[in-house]
Design a protein around this motif. Structure first.
Motif, PDB file in Angstrom:
ATOM      1  N   PHE A   1       0.816  -1.216   0.000  1.00  0.00           N
ATOM      2  CA  PHE A   1       0.000   0.000   0.000  1.00  0.00           C
ATOM      3  C   PHE A   1       0.850   1.266   0.000  1.00  0.00           C
ATOM      4  O   PHE A   1       0.339   2.359   0.269  1.00  0.00           O
ATOM      5  CB  PHE A   1      -0.941  -0.009   1.204  1.00  0.00           C
ATOM      6  CG  PHE A   1      -1.763  -1.260   1.304  1.00  0.00           C
ATOM      7  CD1 PHE A   1      -2.669  -1.594   0.315  1.00  0.00           C
ATOM      8  CD2 PHE A   1      -1.595  -2.120   2.388  1.00  0.00           C
ATOM      9  CE1 PHE A   1      -3.421  -2.759   0.409  1.00  0.00           C
ATOM     10  CE2 PHE A   1      -2.343  -3.278   2.482  1.00  0.00           C
ATOM     11  CZ  PHE A   1      -3.259  -3.610   1.488  1.00  0.00           C
TER      12      PHE A   1
ATOM     13  N   GLN B   1      -0.213   4.560  -3.204  1.00  0.00           N
ATOM     14  CA  GLN B   1      -1.680   4.589  -3.195  1.00  0.00           C
ATOM     15  C   GLN B   1      -2.237   4.836  -4.594  1.00  0.00           C
ATOM     16  O   GLN B   1      -3.255   4.252  -4.965  1.00  0.00           O
ATOM     17  CB  GLN B   1      -2.183   5.684  -2.247  1.00  0.00           C
ATOM     18  CG  GLN B   1      -3.708   5.767  -2.182  1.00  0.00           C
ATOM     19  CD  GLN B   1      -4.188   6.831  -1.207  1.00  0.00           C
ATOM     20  OE1 GLN B   1      -3.516   7.149  -0.226  1.00  0.00           O
ATOM     21  NE2 GLN B   1      -5.364   7.395  -1.484  1.00  0.00           N
TER      22      GLN B   1
ATOM     23  N   TYR C   1     -12.429  -0.465   3.717  1.00  0.00           N
ATOM     24  CA  TYR C   1     -11.014  -0.151   3.940  1.00  0.00           C
ATOM     25  C   TYR C   1     -10.436   0.910   2.999  1.00  0.00           C
ATOM     26  O   TYR C   1      -9.487   1.595   3.360  1.00  0.00           O
ATOM     27  CB  TYR C   1     -10.175  -1.418   3.806  1.00  0.00           C
ATOM     28  CG  TYR C   1     -10.632  -2.531   4.713  1.00  0.00           C
ATOM     29  CD1 TYR C   1     -10.446  -2.457   6.092  1.00  0.00           C
ATOM     30  CD2 TYR C   1     -11.273  -3.644   4.190  1.00  0.00           C
ATOM     31  CE1 TYR C   1     -10.875  -3.479   6.928  1.00  0.00           C
ATOM     32  CE2 TYR C   1     -11.704  -4.670   5.022  1.00  0.00           C
ATOM     33  CZ  TYR C   1     -11.503  -4.589   6.383  1.00  0.00           C
ATOM     34  OH  TYR C   1     -11.939  -5.598   7.206  1.00  0.00           O
ATOM     35  N   VAL C   2     -10.968   1.020   1.802  1.00  0.00           N
ATOM     36  CA  VAL C   2     -10.415   1.986   0.838  1.00  0.00           C
ATOM     37  C   VAL C   2     -11.533   2.851   0.279  1.00  0.00           C
ATOM     38  O   VAL C   2     -12.708   2.461   0.313  1.00  0.00           O
ATOM     39  CB  VAL C   2      -9.687   1.272  -0.322  1.00  0.00           C
ATOM     40  CG1 VAL C   2      -8.577   0.390   0.199  1.00  0.00           C
ATOM     41  CG2 VAL C   2     -10.665   0.456  -1.161  1.00  0.00           C
TER      42      VAL C   2
ATOM     43  N   GLN D   1      -7.596   6.241   4.592  1.00  0.00           N
ATOM     44  CA  GLN D   1      -7.742   4.850   4.169  1.00  0.00           C
ATOM     45  C   GLN D   1      -7.348   3.909   5.318  1.00  0.00           C
ATOM     46  O   GLN D   1      -6.518   4.255   6.158  1.00  0.00           O
ATOM     47  CB  GLN D   1      -6.838   4.571   2.963  1.00  0.00           C
ATOM     48  CG  GLN D   1      -6.927   5.623   1.860  1.00  0.00           C
ATOM     49  CD  GLN D   1      -8.319   5.732   1.248  1.00  0.00           C
ATOM     50  OE1 GLN D   1      -8.822   4.773   0.699  1.00  0.00           O
ATOM     51  NE2 GLN D   1      -8.937   6.898   1.367  1.00  0.00           N
TER      52      GLN D   1
ATOM     53  N   TYR E   1      -5.776   0.868   5.251  1.00  0.00           N
ATOM     54  CA  TYR E   1      -4.992  -0.198   4.631  1.00  0.00           C
ATOM     55  C   TYR E   1      -4.496  -1.228   5.658  1.00  0.00           C
ATOM     56  O   TYR E   1      -4.459  -2.422   5.382  1.00  0.00           O
ATOM     57  CB  TYR E   1      -3.795   0.396   3.897  1.00  0.00           C
ATOM     58  CG  TYR E   1      -4.151   1.282   2.726  1.00  0.00           C
ATOM     59  CD1 TYR E   1      -5.120   0.902   1.816  1.00  0.00           C
ATOM     60  CD2 TYR E   1      -3.503   2.508   2.526  1.00  0.00           C
ATOM     61  CE1 TYR E   1      -5.457   1.706   0.743  1.00  0.00           C
ATOM     62  CE2 TYR E   1      -3.818   3.319   1.455  1.00  0.00           C
ATOM     63  CZ  TYR E   1      -4.800   2.910   0.565  1.00  0.00           C
ATOM     64  OH  TYR E   1      -5.116   3.712  -0.492  1.00  0.00           O
TER      65      TYR E   1
END
Length: 260
Positions: free
Chosen positions: A100, A103, A179-180, A210, A212
């Motif tokens: 991650f 991005q 999550y995103v 975010q 991640y």
């Protein structure tokens, strides 16, 4: 003419020439039968000419229909091949030490794995030919067989479209949404695969953080591995259809050439 022949019969009977009358009668019957056969032959000849003209019309329409379908399935193969390659790249990314860290690259891949395609084949004329009973007008037996078989191939493809779409929207989208930011993928949306003129207004990136670090990488991997398999089945069906459309067009063109 009928009165003329009738008068001859009366004359022969009146003169007791029975033998000659019977010969004449047989000859008259033969002439009538020959006349009927000639009339039937002319009628059959006219029907054959009409059928040949209708067959040419049908073949010309089928040529246009299958050319359109071939172009559409080829476009779709390109879209779904890109989805497959992006899904593989995404799985490879999460296998790295810092999946991650970039991005922007992650968002671009998440967008591309979503940009899969589907198409609705044009089958109007094929359905008309079959439902109207005009299939017998087409003389080529292989072409007739292909026209009746295309629906099975399209049904298989439609089933795999549904499986892939349902899985993505029912499993992947709900998981990613926790999550995103889906909005962050919008800047990578490209509709050129569907339209040459349409342009969408891009959304600004999400101001929210975010999550991640909360992602379960094994679950993430499994979700997209299944998505890849689902998309592979779609690709397989579309490659089969492309070959089917190509071969059928060759048969149609051969039949049209024979009529020139």
């Amino acid at each position: 003419m009928i009165k003329f022949f009738r008068r001859i019969r009366y004359d022969l009977l009146g003169k007791n020439k029975t033998g000659k009358y019977l010969k004449y009668a047989v000859g008259e019957i033969v002439l009538v039968v020959i006349g009927i056969l000639i009339a039937l032959s002319l009628n059959n000849w006219k029907e054959d000419l009409a059928d040949q003209g209708e067959e040419t019309r049908i073949l010309g329409g089928l040529k246009q229909e299958f050319e359109t379908n071939l172009a559409e399935v080829s476009r779709n193969i390109k879209l779904n091949t890109s989805t497959r390659e992006s899904t593989i790249a995404l799985i490879q990314l999460i296998h790295t030490d810092e999946p991650f860290a970039n991005q922007r690259y992650l968002d671009s891949l998440l967008n591309e794995v979503y940009m899969f395609g589907s198409f609705d084949a044009q089958t109007g004329l094929v359905n008309e030919v079959i439902s109207s009973g005009k299939l017998s007008i087409i003389k080529d037996t292989e072409l007739r067989s292909r026209l009746t078989g295309v629906s099975g191939l399209l049904d298989n493809l439609e089933e795999d479209y549904i499986i892939r779409n349902d899985y993505y929207y029912n499993h992947i989208i709900p998981y990613l949404s926790k999550y995103v930011s889906i909005i962050n993928q919008d800047k990578f949306m490209n509709f050129s695969g569907w339209s040459e003129s349409y342009e969408s207004n891009k959304l600004d990136d999400s101001p929210f953080k975010q999550k991640y670090m909360d992602i379960d990488l094994l679950q993430f991997e499994n979700l997209f591995a299944i998505h890849k398999v689902n998309n592979d089945f779609v690709n397989l069906d579309e490659y089969d259809l492309k070959e089917f459309f190509t071969q059928t067009l060759e048969i149609i063109n051969t039949n049209l050439d024979l009529k020139e």
